[in-house]
Design a protein around this motif. Sequence first.
Motif, short mmCIF file in Angstrom:
data_model
loop_
_atom_site.label_atom_id
_atom_site.label_comp_id
_atom_site.label_asym_id
_atom_site.label_seq_id
_atom_site.Cartn_x
_atom_site.Cartn_y
_atom_site.Cartn_z
N TYR A 1 39.60 37.95 29.14
CA TYR A 1 38.56 38.85 29.64
C TYR A 1 37.38 38.11 30.26
O TYR A 1 36.53 38.74 30.88
N PHE A 2 37.30 36.79 30.09
CA PHE A 2 36.29 36.06 30.85
C PHE A 2 36.80 34.73 31.41
O PHE A 2 36.03 33.94 31.95
N SER A 3 38.09 34.48 31.31
CA SER A 3 38.67 33.32 31.99
C SER A 3 38.80 33.62 33.48
O SER A 3 38.86 34.79 33.87
N PRO A 4 38.85 32.62 34.31
CA PRO A 4 38.96 32.86 35.76
C PRO A 4 40.21 33.68 36.09
O PRO A 4 41.29 33.46 35.51
N ALA A 5 40.06 34.60 37.00
CA ALA A 5 41.19 35.42 37.43
C ALA A 5 41.87 34.78 38.63
O ALA A 5 41.26 34.04 39.40
N ASP A 6 43.16 35.10 38.74
CA ASP A 6 43.95 34.69 39.89
C ASP A 6 44.04 33.19 40.08
O ASP A 6 44.08 32.67 41.20
#
Length: 844
Positions: free
Chosen positions: A533-538
Motif C-alpha cells: 500500500y505504500f511501496s512503489p507501483a509498477d
Amino acid sequence: MSLNRFLLAATCSIGALSFATPVNAQVDDETAEETTLDTVTVTATRRATDIQEVPIAVTTVSSEQLDRKGVLDARQLERASSSFKSSTASQADSTVFRIRGVGTTGSNAGFESAVGVFIDGVYLSRPAQAVNNLFDIEQIEVLRGPQGTLFGRNTSAGAINIRTKQPNTSAFEAFGNASYGNYNFVSLQGAINVPIVEDSLGLRLSVSSQDRDAFVDSTNAGVESHDRNQSSIRGQLLWEGHEDLSIRLIVDYSDIDEQCCGGFVIQETPLATPGIVAGFPGTAFEFVGLPANGGVSAVGESAVEDKIYNGGNFSTDGDQIGYSAELKWDLGFGELTYLPAYREYSANSFNDADFVALDVFSVDQSYDIESTTHELRLQGTAFDDRLDWLVGGFYSDETIERTAFFTGGSDYLQYIGASLVANPMIGTSLGPNPLLIFSNGVDAGGNFGSNDYTQESESLSVFTHNIISLTDKLELTVGARYVEESKTGSFLRSSESPLNESACFNTITNPLFANPPFDAQLPIAVGLVCFPYFSPADLPGSGAAGLLPTPATYSQDFDDDELVYTVKLGYELNENVNTYAAFTHGFKSGGLNLDATAAVLGNDPSFDSEKVDSFELGVKSKLFNGRARANIALFHMDIEDFQLLEFTGINFSTFNVPKAESTGIEFELDAGLTDDLSISTAITYADAKYPDDCADGLAADSSAGIVAQVNNLCGASLTNAPELTGVLGATYERQLSNDGWSLFATGGLRYESDRRTSTQPSDPSSGAPAAFDVQPSNTKYDARIGFVSPDQSLTFELWGLNLSDERTRSISLGVPFRGLGPLGARLTFIEEPRTYGATIRKSF
C-alpha cells in the motif's frame, strides 16, 4: 438435504398446519374481536397485500415494534428477525448484512451487498449507507430469499424494504421522543406534519440525533472506540390535488462522526513468548524503542471482557444526502409510477490499522459514492381482475471514488524486521535491524502511497411481474427481469515516496542479494519490506510479467447480463390457510477488486457474478379466529460463483467459490393469548455452508493461492451463519386505574448457536484451526416497561438491552505483520454490551 426429503418435510408441514387450524372453532365473539390480530399489509410485490396472502417469506417490523425493541439502525433488525444477521468491522466499508446465512463480505468498495437495502423504493448501493438512524418509520419488511425480479439490484439473498411515514394532507401531527442511558447515551427524535392545503398538500419534517460515549478503551491513554454520534433530517412534500395524480418529494440528510471500530487481539502470536516480536529485548539485538510485548499488553478473552484494545484512533466521519420523488398517475387502464433518485455518500476515516500500541502504519481514507436511479412501472388488471400485471424498467448510474493514503510509521522497519530473527537462515546474523541492511540503509518509516480507486458502473433492466388467478383458490405468479451490468474500475497512484527514498526499491536493487546465501532471501525481504500500500507501483515485473509481489496499477472493464426470473404457485386450502411453492433464479453483479494488490503478479482484478437458484415451500395460516398467525417456510439455495473477500493479514484477495448453499426452515408465530398478553416468535434453522465439492469447476487458470483457499473452505459453514437462531418476544398491556393510565411491559430474547467469525475455517497452508474464530452459542435478553397516559399522548419508559451483558464477537482476522498462519496473532471485533436507560415520548 436432498430434494425428496425437502419436499417430504414441506408436505408434512403443510398438512400439520392445515389440520391444526380450527376453522370452525367456537370462540366467544367479544373475546375474539378484542384479541384478533391487526391485518399486516406489505408492499413486497409492489402491491399493498395482506402478509398472509403474499407468496413470499417476509418479516414485518412496525414503527411501534422498532421503538419497543430498541432498533436504532438497520444492523439491529436481528432483534426482530431470526433470519437476519449483521456484522461490522468498520462502518465506512465493512458492514455486512446476511439473510439465511448468506451475505457478501465487505471491506472492498468493489463489492456490492447480497442483501439489497431500499428506502421509499430507492436503492442504497452499500450497507454502510443504511447504518444510520431509523426514525419516523412506517414499516420495515425483511424479504427472505432472492428478490431480483421486483427490486432494482443485487438482492440474491434478500432485501430490506424501508418505508418512512409520508405526509398527511388532512391533519396536523407532531411527536417528540427523548432517551437517556448509560455511556451518556442521548437520543432525540421528532416530527411535525402540517397540511399546507387541506386534503391537497402536506409537509412533514422529521429529525433524529443520537450521541453516546465510547464503551471501549485503549491501552493508549485517552484513546477510545465504539461511540455513537449521528444526526439526520428528512423533509417531505406530498401533493394529492388531483384524484388521479399524486407527487411525493423527499430530501434527506445525515451525518456521522464516530470512533469505530477498535479490534481486540484475542490470540497472541507464539513469537511473543520468546520476545521475537521485540527482537530479543535485553540483548544486543533489541530494537530501540520497541517494548518487550511488541505493542500488545491487552490480549485474550480478558481483553474482550474488559473492553480494552491496544491500537490507536479509528475515527469515521461522513454524510449523505438524498433526493427522490414518487409520482403516481392513474391512467384508467393502469397506474404509472415513476421513482427518480439521486444520492451522495461521503465518508472519511483515519485508522491506526496495525492494531498495536506502536507506530507501525496508518491509513487515512475517503469514500465518495454518487448514484442516480430511475424506475418506471406500469401496472393494472385485466380479464375481470383475473390478471394482475406489471411491467417496468430500471436504470442506475454510480460513481465510486476512494482514496487510501497509507503511511509507514516510525516503528515500521523495526517491528517488521523483528520477525526475521525467527528465520534460521538469518537469525541475528545481521545485527539489531536486518531489514535496514536489506533496504541498503533506507528506513521505511515515512514511506507513503496515495492509492486512488475509481469505478463507474451502469445497470439497465426491464422487468415484469404478473399474478394470474387460475381459479378462485389457485394463483400463478410469473416474473422476470433482464439485467445488463457494465463497470469500469481502476487503481492508480497519485503520489508515493520517491524511488531513491523507497525502502522497497532499495531492497530490490540491493547488490547484497546478488550472491549467496542472501540471493535465496530476496523473496522474504521483498515480502516484508515492500508493503504493497505504500511501496512503489509498477516496478518492472510487478504486472503481467509476474516477477515481483509489488503493486501494479490497472484500468479494466467488466460486463455481464442475466435473466432473473421467478415462478410461484399459491393455493388457498381454506379461508385460514394459504400455501405456496416458488422457484427463483437470482443474480448479483460481479466486478473489480478495488485494492492495491488486485493486479499483483499479473492477477486478474475482476471477479465473476454470483447466481443463485432458490426453492421455497411455504404455509401461512390464521389460527383461532384470527387471534394468531403461524407461518412456515422451507428453503434451499444453490449458489454459483459465491463472491468472497479474504484478508490475508497483508492484502485483500477476492475470488469466487464455485459452490455454496443454504438449506433450512423458518417458523414465525404472532398470537394474542389474552386481551392483555401477546407473544411473537421466530425460529430459523439454516445450514449455510460450502459443500464438500465446493471447488468443482474452479477456473483452470486460478492461482495456487486461490485454489488452496477454496479447497480449505469446502465442508465449512459460511461466515457468521449460525445454524439455529430464535427470537422470542412477549408484551403485556393493561389499564392501571379508572382514570385511564395504562402499563405495557415487553420482554425479548435472541438465541443463536455457534457461528464462525472468520472467512477461512483454518490456515490454508497448515490446516491448523484458528483459535477463538468461533463465537459460542449465546442468548441476549431485552426488556422495556412503559406507562401511558389516558389519551395515549404521553409515555414514560424504562428499558435494557443485552441485559445478560453477553460479550459476543462479530468478525475475526489476522493481525497485520504479527506472524502468519499458525504463528499469527488473531484479531476480533465485538458487538454492543449491556445498555439501559429511560425514554419519554410525547405526541400532539
